[in-house]
Design a protein around this motif. Structure first.
Motif, short mmCIF file in Angstrom:
data_model
loop_
_atom_site.label_atom_id
_atom_site.label_comp_id
_atom_site.label_asym_id
_atom_site.label_seq_id
_atom_site.Cartn_x
_atom_site.Cartn_y
_atom_site.Cartn_z
N LEU A 1 48.00 34.33 37.65
CA LEU A 1 48.14 33.53 38.32
C LEU A 1 49.23 34.18 38.65
N PHE A 2 49.47 34.84 40.05
CA PHE A 2 50.98 35.03 40.71
C PHE A 2 51.25 34.17 41.76
N PHE A 3 51.92 34.51 42.45
CA PHE A 3 52.85 33.30 43.70
C PHE A 3 52.89 34.42 44.16
N ALA A 4 53.20 34.42 45.69
CA ALA A 4 52.94 34.98 47.71
C ALA A 4 54.35 34.30 47.84
N LEU A 5 55.21 35.32 48.18
CA LEU A 5 56.64 34.96 49.38
C LEU A 5 55.69 35.78 50.14
N PRO A 6 56.63 35.51 51.49
CA PRO A 6 57.03 35.64 52.85
C PRO A 6 58.59 36.70 53.51
N VAL A 7 58.06 37.57 53.42
CA VAL A 7 59.03 38.99 54.46
C VAL A 7 59.48 38.17 55.38
N LEU A 8 60.83 38.42 54.99
CA LEU A 8 61.91 37.70 56.26
C LEU A 8 62.51 38.99 56.99
N ARG A 9 63.07 40.24 56.32
CA ARG A 9 64.16 40.91 56.83
C ARG A 9 64.02 42.63 56.05
N ARG A 10 64.50 43.21 57.27
CA ARG A 10 64.76 44.76 56.40
C ARG A 10 66.47 45.00 56.83
N PRO A 11 66.91 44.99 55.83
CA PRO A 11 67.92 44.79 55.99
C PRO A 11 68.70 46.02 55.80
N ALA A 12 68.37 47.05 54.78
CA ALA A 12 68.34 48.49 54.99
C ALA A 12 67.01 49.42 54.79
N GLY B 1 64.12 50.66 53.40
CA GLY B 1 63.97 50.93 52.06
C GLY B 1 63.69 49.55 51.52
N ILE B 2 64.12 48.56 51.96
CA ILE B 2 64.99 46.94 51.40
C ILE B 2 64.09 46.55 52.14
N ALA B 3 63.46 45.52 51.12
CA ALA B 3 62.76 44.84 52.05
C ALA B 3 62.84 42.91 51.23
N THR B 4 63.39 41.84 51.91
CA THR B 4 64.36 40.70 51.67
C THR B 4 62.89 39.72 51.85
N VAL B 5 62.48 38.92 50.63
CA VAL B 5 61.36 37.84 50.77
C VAL B 5 61.72 36.70 50.71
N GLN C 1 66.75 34.23 48.75
CA GLN C 1 66.34 35.59 49.40
C GLN C 1 66.14 36.20 47.99
N THR C 2 65.33 36.76 48.00
CA THR C 2 65.16 38.12 47.81
C THR C 2 64.90 39.41 47.28
N PRO C 3 65.81 40.42 47.89
CA PRO C 3 65.73 41.64 47.76
C PRO C 3 65.15 42.21 46.85
N LEU C 4 64.42 43.32 47.60
CA LEU C 4 63.36 44.07 46.98
C LEU C 4 64.15 45.67 47.36
N THR C 5 63.89 46.77 46.73
CA THR C 5 63.87 48.24 46.75
C THR C 5 62.76 48.81 46.88
N GLY C 6 61.85 49.51 47.17
CA GLY C 6 61.22 50.50 47.09
C GLY C 6 59.65 49.83 47.85
N ALA C 7 60.18 49.44 49.48
CA ALA C 7 59.48 49.24 50.43
C ALA C 7 59.68 49.36 51.79
N PRO C 8 59.12 50.59 51.49
CA PRO C 8 59.51 51.80 53.30
C PRO C 8 58.07 50.69 54.14
N GLU C 9 57.17 50.66 53.88
CA GLU C 9 56.22 50.03 54.75
C GLU C 9 55.95 48.14 54.97
N LEU C 10 56.86 48.00 54.13
CA LEU C 10 56.80 46.44 54.78
C LEU C 10 57.06 46.09 55.98
N THR C 11 56.73 44.72 56.26
CA THR C 11 57.72 44.52 57.71
C THR C 11 57.53 42.15 57.22
N VAL C 12 58.28 42.18 58.72
CA VAL C 12 58.58 40.82 58.36
C VAL C 12 57.24 40.35 58.46
#
Length: 389
Positions: free
Chosen positions: A280-291, A293-297, A334-345
């Motif tokens: 069982l998993f859940f998926a959240l969308p990326v909303l923004r890139r505040p810095a 290497g950081i993506a916020t879902v 919202q939840t910011p995540l590090t280690g996200a160089p390739e993720l886009t909105v």
């Protein structure tokens, strides 16, 4: 191999947040639970599932023959009644109840009384039931909850559940219940300090072995004492997904309970005795890139019950390398995540929850994805408008 790419592809046109269940992993986990139970029937813990379609999949999925899945352990009497009215039978309430309206409904319905067994561990619970059912002769079946924690001197290792611990206490409660017209049909011993603790270090493993030896001997004594009062018992229930092997090693145990081992949340990652498959998993969308290497879902603060700490937060698992930020964690909106160089909105991040059925309180439906990529949406308890606390 991770099931997430398949879930990702099967739900590609859907808008997250969404929750998806890999049926191949679910069925493999169910089969492995049956293997570990070695012929002892498994009662499904509904609180760890919270979706009728999944309960039906497990109970009707070809693993319900002798030694497979049989019956449900419910966590609330209104839930048990709701399930029984929709065709479920052999429902054992896992906890005592003080829900007066549900008790009155149970007491006035012979069909419900035939399907549901209440759990008790105190004469005060009988007093409450008697007060609700005053004037009615029929009484529901009951099972005795006996404390299975390990005590070493002043130390109490395990959860705080039943006050009934000794053979004498169990026999006295059975005697009182029988004198008041209740049919005492079983005894439950849930060794949470074995089932709920991952094998994280040698000390934990030592405590679990000591606890298994202690409860096996005390259970025999309790059962002898209760049988001397009421005769043979139909139910001797024990265990959980993390302690099946321990429970079935005792010949007195007639059934074990499992539920979390079907979905496999992150709290099950540390067990050594079996290899579960996250389903069982859940998926959240990326909303923004505040810095960099950081993506916020969006959303993500789905914190599990239990002692507050890192073990209770959701874990980002796909794409790999993502981590929560220690100063923010998993947030309400919202939840910011590090280690996200390739993720886009607009991209998705997939997570696992720390516990099993609790995730279903966040979603109206689960997307069940089969091996061929076909998908069907089924309602959770929440999606059916049911909240049992």
């Amino acid at each position: 191999m991770s099931p997430i790419p398949g879930l990702h592809a099967a739900t590609a046109e859907l808008d997250p947040p969404l929750a998806a269940l890999d049926l191949t992993a679910l069925r493999a986990n169910a089969a492995d639970l049956v293997r570990r139970a070695r012929g002892v029937p498994i009662r499904v813990a509904s609180k760890s599932v919270r979706c009728r379609a999944v309960l039906e999949e497990v109970l009707g999925g070809g693993l319900t023959a002798a030694g497979g899945f049989a019956g449900i352990m419910s966590y609330a009497l209104p839930e048990a009644i709701w399930l029984a009215r929709r065709g479920a039978g052999d429902i054992l309430l896992g906890y005592p109840t003080a829900h007066r309206a549900a008790l009155a409904e149970l007491g006035g319905d012979e069909t419900l009384r035939a399907a549901i067994t209440l759990m008790i561990d105190d004469v005060a619970q009988l007093d409450l039931i008697d007060a609700v059912l005053a004037g009615r002769r029929a009484r529901p079946r009951v099972c005795l909850d006996v404390d299975a924690s390990l005590r070493i001197g002043p130390l109490h290792l395990g959860v705080r559940r039943s006050p009934i611990r000794t053979p004498e206490q169990a026999a006295e409660l059975a005697r009182t219940a029988r004198a008041r017209g209740y049919d005492v049909v079983g005894v439950m011993t849930y060794e949470a300090q074995i089932a709920g603790l991952p094998d994280t270090n040698p000390v934990v493993r030592l405590v679990k072995r000591a606890s298994a030896l202690e409860i096996a001997e005390r259970r025999r004594q309790v059962l002898d004492a209760v049988r001397s009062v009421v005769g043979e018992l139909r139910i001797v229930n024990s265990g959980g997904s993390g302690s099946i092997e321990v429970s079935v090693a005792s010949p007195e145990v007639t059934e074990v309970t499992a539920g979390s081992g079907l979905y496999v949340p992150t709290l099950f990652d540390g067990y050594r005795g079996f290899t579960p498959r996250p389903a069982l998993f859940f998926a959240l969308p990326v909303l923004r890139r505040p810095a960099r290497g950081i993506a916020t879902v969006f959303s993500g603060g789905y914190i599990a019950s239990g002692p507050a700490g890192k073990s209770r937060v959701p874990k980002p698992v796909w794409p790999s390398g993502l981590r929560l930020i220690g100063t923010e964690g998993a947030g309400e909106v919202q939840t910011p995540l590090t280690g996200a160089p390739e993720l886009t909105v607009g991209d998705r991040v997939w997570f696992r929850h720390a516990k099993a059925g609790e995730l279903c309180e966040r979603f109206d439906e689960l997307h069940l994805v089969d091996a061929d990529g076909t998908r069907v949406a089924v309602p959770t308890y929440r999606g059916e408008g049911r909240d049992f606390g």
